[in-house]
Design an enzyme around this catalytic site. Structure first.
Site, PDB file in Angstrom:
ATOM      1  N   HIS A  11      39.002 -18.326 -31.555  1.00  0.00           N
ATOM      2  CA  HIS A  11      38.455 -18.936 -32.763  1.00  0.00           C
ATOM      3  C   HIS A  11      37.855 -20.311 -32.485  1.00  0.00           C
ATOM      4  O   HIS A  11      38.157 -20.956 -31.478  1.00  0.00           O
ATOM      5  CB  HIS A  11      39.547 -19.051 -33.835  1.00  0.00           C
ATOM      6  CG  HIS A  11      40.674 -19.954 -33.437  1.00  0.00           C
ATOM      7  ND1 HIS A  11      40.619 -21.329 -33.542  1.00  0.00           N
ATOM      8  CD2 HIS A  11      41.890 -19.674 -32.912  1.00  0.00           C
ATOM      9  CE1 HIS A  11      41.746 -21.859 -33.117  1.00  0.00           C
ATOM     10  NE2 HIS A  11      42.541 -20.875 -32.716  1.00  0.00           N
ATOM     11  N   GLU A  84      48.303 -15.370 -33.172  1.00  0.00           N
ATOM     12  CA  GLU A  84      48.776 -16.280 -32.135  1.00  0.00           C
ATOM     13  C   GLU A  84      50.288 -16.120 -31.962  1.00  0.00           C
ATOM     14  O   GLU A  84      50.993 -15.658 -32.881  1.00  0.00           O
ATOM     15  CB  GLU A  84      48.425 -17.720 -32.518  1.00  0.00           C
ATOM     16  CG  GLU A  84      48.867 -18.790 -31.522  1.00  0.00           C
ATOM     17  CD  GLU A  84      48.274 -18.640 -30.130  1.00  0.00           C
ATOM     18  OE1 GLU A  84      48.537 -17.595 -29.483  1.00  0.00           O
ATOM     19  OE2 GLU A  84      47.581 -19.562 -29.672  1.00  0.00           O
TER      20      GLU A  84
END
Length: 211
Positions: A11, A84
């Site tokens: 990202h 994550e």
């Protein structure tokens, strides 16, 4: 020979990234101005690629990173297995001296092979692999999607790239990454193997440096 091409990206930048705050899976932050600029630079460089599907994690910073592609009408799917790693008690904190020591000890333990060691209140790399395998099975279960875009997170990418290439999790830190970097992977359905064709490529962000 049937193959799938996977464009795997991290990202774009968030304010937490810039300030050195630990995000993990528990902090659902937005992209900052730089992160949005990175996302647009990646879109401008790769909008010509015929992506048939986009896969993102359950955290909005991955959605925001690929939003311009989604606006083209490309279908997308959210897979929380791509989230994550959970950093537990470290999430939302700027690492001070104690946290730095804790983090350093943790990374050294993983590098020495103790990848079953979880973060305090969070996950171990081996636990992350379990949920990642579910997500990757979903992606591979659609061989008709020959070219896909996958947006996820830094530490999770390092873990993913290890097991996809049949390497021990202890070497995960050898897979370098930065915000909006690209790893291009090819999966061979006959051989059931992944090949890394491009690693940590950020050439699409050069336009930002020139701006």
């Amino acid at each position: 020979m049937q193959q799938k091409t996977i464009y795997l990206i991290r990202h774009g930048e968030t304010d937490y990234n810039r300030r050195g705050v630990v995000q993990g899976s528990g902090v659902d932050s937005d992209l900052n101005e730089m992160g949005r600029a990175q996302a647009m630079a990646f879109f401008q460089a790769y909008q010509h690629v015929p992506f048939q599907k986009i896969y993102i994690s359950g955290l909005k910073r991955t959605y925001q990173t690929v939003e311009s592609f989604i606006e083209l009408g490309i279908p997308y799917e959210k897979l929380t297995g791509l989230n994550e790693i959970s950093w537990g008690i470290m999430e939302g904190k700027v690492p001070g001296n104690i946290d730095n020591e804790y983090y350093r000890n943790l990374i050294e333990a993983w590098a020495s092979g103790n990848t079953a060691l979880p973060t305090d209140g969070g996950e171990s790399p081996e636990e992350v692999v379990i949920r990642q395998k579910v997500a990757i099975d979903v992606i591979l279960s659609h061989p008709d999607e020959e070219t896909v875009l996958v947006a996820m997170h830094g530490r999770a990418m390092r873990i993913l790239l290890c097991w996809l290439t049949n390497q021990p999790l202890s070497i995960m830190d050898q897979f370098e990454h930065s915000n909006l970097c690209l790893y291009k992977l090819r999966y061979d359905y006959n051989e059931k193997t992944f090949t890394i064709e491009v690693a940590n490529d950020t050439s699409h962000l050069l336009t930002l440096a020139l701006a």
